[in-house]
Design an enzyme around this catalytic site. Structure first.
Site, PDB file in Angstrom:
ATOM      1  N   SER A  64     -27.476 -49.636  33.754  1.00  0.00           N
ATOM      2  CA  SER A  64     -28.511 -48.605  33.889  1.00  0.00           C
ATOM      3  C   SER A  64     -28.692 -48.184  35.341  1.00  0.00           C
ATOM      4  O   SER A  64     -28.335 -48.905  36.276  1.00  0.00           O
ATOM      5  CB  SER A  64     -29.839 -49.127  33.361  1.00  0.00           C
ATOM      6  OG  SER A  64     -29.671 -49.707  32.090  1.00  0.00           O
TER       7      SER A  64
HETATM    8  N1  SAH Z   1     -29.213 -54.017  30.468  1.00  0.00           N
HETATM    9  C1  SAH Z   1     -27.828 -53.695  30.762  1.00  0.00           C
HETATM   10  C2  SAH Z   1     -27.407 -52.307  30.330  1.00  0.00           C
HETATM   11  C3  SAH Z   1     -27.455 -52.156  28.870  1.00  0.00           C
HETATM   12  S1  SAH Z   1     -26.322 -51.000  28.152  1.00  0.00           S
HETATM   13  C4  SAH Z   1     -27.512 -53.929  32.226  1.00  0.00           C
HETATM   14  O1  SAH Z   1     -28.389 -54.338  32.982  1.00  0.00           O
HETATM   15  O2  SAH Z   1     -26.345 -53.724  32.612  1.00  0.00           O
HETATM   16  C5  SAH Z   1     -26.782 -51.308  26.475  1.00  0.00           C
HETATM   17  C6  SAH Z   1     -26.197 -52.579  25.907  1.00  0.00           C
HETATM   18  O3  SAH Z   1     -26.771 -52.733  24.616  1.00  0.00           O
HETATM   19  C7  SAH Z   1     -24.688 -52.503  25.703  1.00  0.00           C
HETATM   20  O4  SAH Z   1     -24.068 -53.552  26.394  1.00  0.00           O
HETATM   21  C8  SAH Z   1     -24.529 -52.667  24.188  1.00  0.00           C
HETATM   22  O5  SAH Z   1     -23.394 -53.434  23.819  1.00  0.00           O
HETATM   23  C9  SAH Z   1     -25.815 -53.357  23.796  1.00  0.00           C
HETATM   24  N2  SAH Z   1     -26.217 -53.208  22.399  1.00  0.00           N
HETATM   25  C10 SAH Z   1     -26.229 -52.087  21.637  1.00  0.00           C
HETATM   26  N3  SAH Z   1     -26.668 -52.373  20.399  1.00  0.00           N
HETATM   27  C11 SAH Z   1     -26.933 -53.723  20.373  1.00  0.00           C
HETATM   28  C12 SAH Z   1     -27.414 -54.624  19.390  1.00  0.00           C
HETATM   29  N4  SAH Z   1     -27.709 -54.250  18.133  1.00  0.00           N
HETATM   30  N5  SAH Z   1     -27.552 -55.914  19.730  1.00  0.00           N
HETATM   31  C13 SAH Z   1     -27.270 -56.357  20.973  1.00  0.00           C
HETATM   32  N6  SAH Z   1     -26.816 -55.554  21.947  1.00  0.00           N
HETATM   33  C14 SAH Z   1     -26.645 -54.245  21.658  1.00  0.00           C
END
Ligand code: SAH
Length: 216
Positions: A64
């Site tokens: 992010s």
């Molecule tokens: N917080 C992260 C950025 C998140 S990007 C950072 O600091 O880098 C969003 C993430 O959510 C992705 O890695 C994706 O794989 C995950 N995601 C999406 N749907 C999900 C689910 N149902 N359960 C767990 N993770 C999920």
């Protein structure tokens, strides 16, 4: 090891941009000064690590935008005794920032590769109060519930029911809601004795919360 002057200058601009975009909580700023975003961005985009923009990470996901990380962390009002659940480990950056502000972070991602790489980084950085797990985060983590704070870093159409149920009374959840291909609204949910209060914080754009586990 101290930074070369160019890196030191970029880090200073990084913190300045955070303040300018509304990240004013000194504890959050200090945590973001201590956790080096450069460790969480690899390869091609390494030299953009201190720019205030989201960047690609493996598995088609994104780390992010730093100011969004700061604003979401600030909105979560995390305290030193809190047990925090993060859905969407991604690079691990947000979990690392949270880990300096609370007692324990549980962070979940549906991609095994992302969890493994984030875990290796947490070890390397000596962050021992983070537990990273491969699971479908839309179900939360019932075995560790309830949580003082929950942060969702992928966009859901609505705040997922299991996550609401796993929030303590007095707890706070921050979650982007809306259609995945549109601009979404960042919502703060407070759980009181008699139900949930919602307030809208700002517009954001996140990758979607997808049900089930990823292929990698
Ligand atoms: N917080 C992260 C950025 C998140 S990007 C950072 O600091 O880098 C969003 C993430 O959510 C992705 O890695 C994706 O794989 C995950 N995601 C999406 N749907 C999900 C689910 N149902 N359960 C767990 N993770 C999920």
């Amino acid at each position: 090891m101290s930074d070369d002057p160019e890196t030191a200058e970029r880090k200073m601009r990084f913190l300045f941009a955070l303040r300018q975009r509304g990240v004013t909580d000194p504890r959050v700023l200090e945590a973001m000064e201590r956790i080096d975003r450069g460790e969480f961005v690899r390869g091609h985009f390494e030299d953009r690590a201190y720019d205030d923009m989201p960047l690609p990470i493996p598995c088609g996901q994104t780390i992010s935008q730093p100011s969004v990380v700061g604003l979401m962390t600030q909105a979560l009002e995390v305290g030193p005794r809190d047990k925090v659940l993060e859905i969407g480990t991604g690079s691990g950056y947000q979990a690392a920032v949270l880990s300096l502000l609370c007692r324990r972070v549980y962070t979940i991602d549906r991609h095994r590769r992302l969890v493994a790489e984030a875990e290796a980084l947490f070890r390397h950085l000596g962050l021992t109060n983070i537990t990273a797990l491969v699971a479908d985060g839309s179900r939360g983590l019932p075995e560790q519930a309830p949580f003082d704070r929950i942060m969702v870093t992928a966009a859901a159409e609505d705040p997922p029911g299991p996550l609401l149920a796993q929030l303590k009374i007095g707890g706070i959840m921050v979650v982007p809601v809306g259609q995945s291909d549109a601009v979404q609204t960042l919502i703060r949910v407070r759980r009181g004795e008699n139900g949930f209060d919602y307030d809208e914080l700002r517009q954001v754009r996140f990758v979607p919360l997808v049900e089930g586990l990823g292929q990698t």
